[in-house]
Design an enzyme around this catalytic site. Structure first.
Site, PDB file in Angstrom:
ATOM      1  CE  LYS A  61      -1.694   1.306   3.493  1.00  0.00           C
ATOM      2  NZ  LYS A  61      -1.359   2.776   4.527  1.00  0.00           N
ATOM      3  CG  HIS A  91       0.673  -4.283   7.974  1.00  0.00           C
ATOM      4  ND1 HIS A  91       0.357  -2.949   7.707  1.00  0.00           N
ATOM      5  CD2 HIS A  91       1.047  -4.094   9.203  1.00  0.00           C
ATOM      6  CE1 HIS A  91       0.332  -1.825   8.156  1.00  0.00           C
ATOM      7  NE2 HIS A  91       0.839  -2.971   9.344  1.00  0.00           N
ATOM      8  CE  LYS A  95      -1.540  -4.745  12.757  1.00  0.00           C
ATOM      9  NZ  LYS A  95      -0.236  -4.457  13.250  1.00  0.00           N
ATOM     10  CD  GLU A 129      -0.135   4.538  13.761  1.00  0.00           C
ATOM     11  OE1 GLU A 129       0.750   4.037  13.395  1.00  0.00           O
ATOM     12  OE2 GLU A 129      -0.445   5.514  13.099  1.00  0.00           O
ATOM     13  CG  ASP A 148      -1.258   6.327   5.984  1.00  0.00           C
ATOM     14  OD1 ASP A 148      -1.190   5.102   5.393  1.00  0.00           O
ATOM     15  OD2 ASP A 148      -0.786   6.117   7.518  1.00  0.00           O
ATOM     16  CG  HIS A 153      -4.358  -0.323   7.891  1.00  0.00           C
ATOM     17  ND1 HIS A 153      -4.019  -1.837   6.548  1.00  0.00           N
ATOM     18  CD2 HIS A 153      -3.050   0.503   8.069  1.00  0.00           C
ATOM     19  CE1 HIS A 153      -2.856  -1.609   6.162  1.00  0.00           C
ATOM     20  NE2 HIS A 153      -2.487  -0.723   7.141  1.00  0.00           N
ATOM     21  CE  LYS A 253       1.088   7.770  10.977  1.00  0.00           C
ATOM     22  NZ  LYS A 253       1.314   6.860  10.725  1.00  0.00           N
TER      23      LYS A 253
HETATM   24  C1  BG6 Z   1       0.827   1.841   7.919  1.00  0.00           C
HETATM   25  C2  BG6 Z   1       0.546   3.444   7.541  1.00  0.00           C
HETATM   26  O1  BG6 Z   1      -0.415   0.749   6.284  1.00  0.00           O
HETATM   27  O2  BG6 Z   1       0.757   1.370   9.044  1.00  0.00           O
HETATM   28  C3  BG6 Z   1       0.695   3.614   9.304  1.00  0.00           C
HETATM   29  O3  BG6 Z   1       1.359   3.862   6.318  1.00  0.00           O
HETATM   30  C4  BG6 Z   1       0.825   3.322   9.815  1.00  0.00           C
HETATM   31  O4  BG6 Z   1       0.951   5.998   8.767  1.00  0.00           O
HETATM   32  C5  BG6 Z   1       1.004   1.656   9.546  1.00  0.00           C
HETATM   33  O5  BG6 Z   1       2.007   3.835  10.802  1.00  0.00           O
HETATM   34  C6  BG6 Z   1       0.533   1.097  11.440  1.00  0.00           C
HETATM   35  O6  BG6 Z   1       1.340   0.168  11.048  1.00  0.00           O
HETATM   36  P1  BG6 Z   1       0.750  -1.107  12.767  1.00  0.00           P
HETATM   37  O7  BG6 Z   1       0.754  -2.662  12.172  1.00  0.00           O
HETATM   38  O8  BG6 Z   1       1.986  -0.484  13.326  1.00  0.00           O
HETATM   39  O9  BG6 Z   1      -0.579  -0.789  13.003  1.00  0.00           O
END
Ligand code: BG6
Length: 422
Positions: A61, A91, A95, A129, A148, A153, A253
């Site tokens: 992505k 991704h 998980k 996050e 993003d 996700h 964020k």
């Molecule tokens: C990514 C985003 O796909 O996922 C990032 O581009 C984000 O901005 C990240 O920080 C978060 O992934 P995880 O696995 O840490 O929740």
């Protein structure tokens, strides 16, 4: 056959992994297509000696920056690769806890009869996050949280929560059920965007004695940026199972805690308890929390009688802790996904229709925000749970679940509801 293929005994099979800037995707794919000795999908340099040899490609992505560019990228891929050989990565699908949700839903009889509009009041999906934009401003400032995280996700997580039981756990069955969910999302009209979507940006704050810069102070971020570092969205899925149940999605964020969770909020039980004065008491509704990360696990809140004379009702929690139960660390998402691609298993990868359906959902919001730069862009202090506007969004259905310290090993006790003479 290529020397490398002989050395590593790969039988002529090649896996490309596009983990590069998205602006390079198209030319790389075209160049792969141009050097194929036999035009058309599936052929590679060993095709004559090994006709079964395949070439596969993993695409990271962001998959496009809007619906049009995603459709275009799908067409570009389709000219060079068979769709069975295209692995569009998300991704979050790799998980453990997301995969476990499929097992939890479909290997247990207990929840499935309740998993619908008759028993569920609303669903919250949060991916918070603690990190800021860091050194990714060049990408992030033109993307923002809606692109993003929500387009990819969070909508994918929603599809897993809301999907129908698949005929099997084969990729085609899993992916078509997830796609149906996304295709059933009620389209958002442009003039509804301010009512259904929230955007915000983190501002400077002190956290544990240290100053955290605001988004516009981060390196590479324009001083007047209207990029959303927080986004929330209220969604309805117009199908038999979910009609009328709102799904609230939020991500940001620089928030208070690193936390990805689903919260399934059930409707209140119909029976009314009464206190000594005859006043009505409503026990708290049941709530199921799935912690995707960290503190991977599942907890179920239910009501119980506090021991002793009189009748006191209090919330209690049944708790499943992934690590404690299985004495194992959750497997790294990328390890699972890369191995699946090598083996040719697409179950945890998205198909082209899912990606396009997800873009269709968020496009009105992105279009509206682009047409009204800065309008409604709320500030939130770094280290908080986001702007007040997000609380307003969910207010008619109750507050967001914002755990302060660790995720729900014990729920804060509700005050005793009522007391009847023994
Ligand atoms: C990514 C985003 O796909 O996922 C990032 O581009 C984000 O901005 C990240 O920080 C978060 O992934 P995880 O696995 O840490 O929740």
């Amino acid at each position: 056959m290529c020397q490398q293929q002989v050395a590593h005994d790969t039988g002529g099979e090649i896996l490309f992994y596009l983990s590069v800037g998205p602006e390079l995707y198209e030319s790389i794919i075209q160049n792969i297509g141009a050097i194929q000795p036999n035009k058309g999908p599936r052929r590679w340099c060993s095709a004559e000696s090994n006709p079964a040899a395949r070439q596969r490609i993993i695409v990271e992505k962001p998959f496009g920056r809007d619906l049009q560019s995603a459709e275009h990228l799908n067409r570009v891929l389709g000219r060079v690769f068979d769709d069975d050989d295209v692995f569009r990565i998300d991704h979050y699908l790799g998980k453990e806890t997301v995969q476990n949700l499929l097992v939890f839903r479909f290997a247990n009889l207990l929840f499935e009869p309740l998993w619908n509009r008759l028993y569920i009041d609303h669903v919250q999906i949060t991916a918070a996050e603690t990190v800021g934009v860091g050194n990714r401003a060049a990408y992030y400032d033109s993307a923002g949280a809606m692109r993003d995280m929500i387009q990819s996700h969070l909508l994918q997580l929603m599809a897993v929560v809301a999907m129908e039981p698949p005929n099997s756990f084969r990729a085609s069955d899993l992916r078509s059920e997830q796609r149906h969910v996304l295709e059933a999302v009620r389209p958002i009209a442009l003039d509804e965007v301010p009512r259904l979507a929230v955007r915000a940006q983190y501002t400077r704050a002190q956290i544990d004695g240290a100053v955290v810069p605001g988004y516009r102070e981060e390196p590479g971020v324009p001083a007047n940026s209207s990029c959303d570092t927080f986004a929330a969205l209220k969604i309805f899925i117009d199908n038999w199972r979910w009609e009328g149940v709102p799904f609230f999605l939020r991500t940001g964020k620089c928030m208070r805690r690193k936390l990805t969770q689903f919260v399934i909020n059930f409707k209140p039980a119909p029976h009314l308890f009464r206190n000594v004065d005859g006043g009505e008491i409503r026990p708290s509704p049941n709530r199921l929390v799935v912690n995707v990360q960290p503190d991977e696990g599942i907890s179920l809140r239910f009501e119980g009688k506090v021991p002793g004379l009189g009748l006191h009702i209090q919330s209690a929690v049944l708790d499943f802790d992934y690590r404690q139960q299985f004495k194992a660390e959750p497997f790294e998402a990328y390890a699972t996904l890369l191995l699946d691609a090598i083996r040719g298993n697409q179950s945890l990868y998205k198909d082209r229709h899912e990606i396009e359906a997800a873009w269709r959902i968020v496009m009105p919001v992105l279009d509206y925000w682009q047409g009204h730069p800065g309008q409604g862009l709320a500030p939130y202090p770094a280290g908080s749970w986001g702007p007040a506007a997000a609380d307003e969004l969910i207010k008619p259905h109750g507050p967001w679940r914002n755990p302060e310290t660790t995720v729900s090993r014990t729920e804060p006790a509700a005050p005793p509801d009522f007391d009847l003479p023994a």
